[in-house]
Design an enzyme around this catalytic site. Structure first.
Site, PDB file in Angstrom:
ATOM      1  N   MET A   1     -41.797 106.465 -35.353  1.00 56.89           N
ATOM      2  CA  MET A   1     -42.084 107.379 -34.248  1.00 56.89           C
ATOM      3  C   MET A   1     -42.782 106.626 -33.122  1.00 56.89           C
ATOM      4  SD  MET A   1     -43.501 110.719 -36.319  1.00 56.89           S
ATOM      5  CE  MET A   1     -44.746 109.786 -37.210  1.00 56.89           C
TER       6      MET A   1
ATOM      7  N   ILE B   1     -47.698 106.874 -42.415  1.00 60.19           N
ATOM      8  CA  ILE B   1     -48.227 105.530 -42.200  1.00 60.19           C
ATOM      9  C   ILE B   1     -48.728 105.404 -40.768  1.00 60.19           C
ATOM     10  CG2 ILE B   1     -47.700 103.066 -42.213  1.00 60.19           C
ATOM     11  CD1 ILE B   1     -45.485 103.673 -44.219  1.00 60.19           C
TER      12      ILE B   1
ATOM     13  N   GLY C   1     -48.303 107.452 -32.404  1.00 62.93           N
ATOM     14  CA  GLY C   1     -47.407 106.375 -32.802  1.00 62.93           C
ATOM     15  C   GLY C   1     -47.557 105.978 -34.258  1.00 62.93           C
ATOM     16  N   SER C   2     -46.487 106.030 -35.044  1.00 59.98           N
ATOM     17  CA  SER C   2     -46.623 105.783 -36.462  1.00 59.98           C
ATOM     18  C   SER C   2     -45.259 105.801 -37.147  1.00 59.98           C
ATOM     19  CB  SER C   2     -47.546 106.837 -37.081  1.00 59.98           C
ATOM     20  OG  SER C   2     -47.262 108.104 -36.529  1.00 59.98           O
ATOM     21  N   ARG C   3     -45.268 106.081 -38.484  1.00 60.07           N
ATOM     22  CA  ARG C   3     -44.033 106.011 -39.245  1.00 60.07           C
ATOM     23  C   ARG C   3     -44.113 106.887 -40.494  1.00 60.07           C
ATOM     24  NH1 ARG C   3     -42.545 100.172 -41.639  1.00 60.07           N
ATOM     25  NH2 ARG C   3     -41.924 100.799 -43.731  1.00 60.07           N
TER      26      ARG C   3
END
Length: 230
Positions: A99, A157, A187-189
């Site tokens: 993301m 994450i 912002g991440s995953r």
């Protein structure tokens, strides 16, 4: 759908204080310079947009696993689920959705079922698109027991910019496919570990929509898909 609904999306309550802070800073910047003030307004609008929480239409057929996040499929590979979940140490197919700061960051359950474990682990803040982010970054992992007895893991994450993982759910909660369970700020995953033998129906680089895009089908024997970029 009205035209305004295309641009004006509901905002998740987690974002209210951040938008208020950005708005206050923008107001203060107008006292210094109108140019800086309008920059502040732009950042306030971006903050609102970041915390948007649009409605999604989730397919409800049994066996479907949907994307837990908006973003891009950055990795598809074999990996062992986080050990803190207490799942099998067998490598499973992991689908990672990255993301950016422009994606909606509300996370949704990839499959329906009962949460049997939630485990938070502090860590580093590497770029979430990197493979090592799964092992080294701050993360929050959930194990969901599905109705057919199989388990699926979904892992939030933190990334290079993200510093706060939020999980709204608790062990024992029963989630529906596509139901909101958390978010990550800035912002991440998200990683999804598919059950053994289940092949992903998405490709690297594919754009994902949380709660809508089908990642896999537990009832299908279709081979893993490959994609073409035009």
């Amino acid at each position: 759908m009205k035209m305004r609904d295309t641009f004006l999306k509901p905002m998740h309550p987690e974002g209210r204080r951040f938008v208020a802070i950005f708005a206050a800073i923008a107001a203060a910047l107008f006292l210094v310079s109108s140019i800086l003030g309008w920059v502040g307004v732009g950042l306030t609008v971006w903050c609102y947009y970041f915390f948007r929480d649009p409605k999604r239409v989730t397919p409800i057929r049994d066996g479907l696993i949907v994307s837990p996040a908006d973003g891009i499929v950055s990795l598809i590979e074999k990996a062992v689920p986080p050990p803190e979940l207490g799942m099998s140490d067998q490598a499973l197919t992991r689908v990672s959705v990255f993301m950016s700061v422009f994606n909606c960051h509300v996370n949704r359950a990839p499959a329906g079922g009962k949460i049997s474990a939630i485990a938070y682990r502090p860590g580093k803040f590497f770029n979430a698109s990197l493979d090592k982010a799964s092992a080294d970054n701050e993360r929050n992992s959930l194990c969901i027991d599905m109705a057919d007895g199989r388990q699926i893991a979904v892992v939030q994450i933190a990334g290079l910019v993200a510093r706060r993982i939020v999980c709204f759910s608790a062990v024992g909660d029963v989630l529906k496919t596509g139901e909101r369970f958390g978010l990550i700020r800035f912002g991440s995953r998200l990683d999804v570990y598919l059950p053994e033998g289940v092949q992903p129906l998405v490709s690297l680089g594919q754009t994902m929509v949380a709660g809508e895009t089908v990642v896999a089908d537990l009832t299908s024997d279709e081979a893993a898909r490959s994609g073409r970029t035009d």
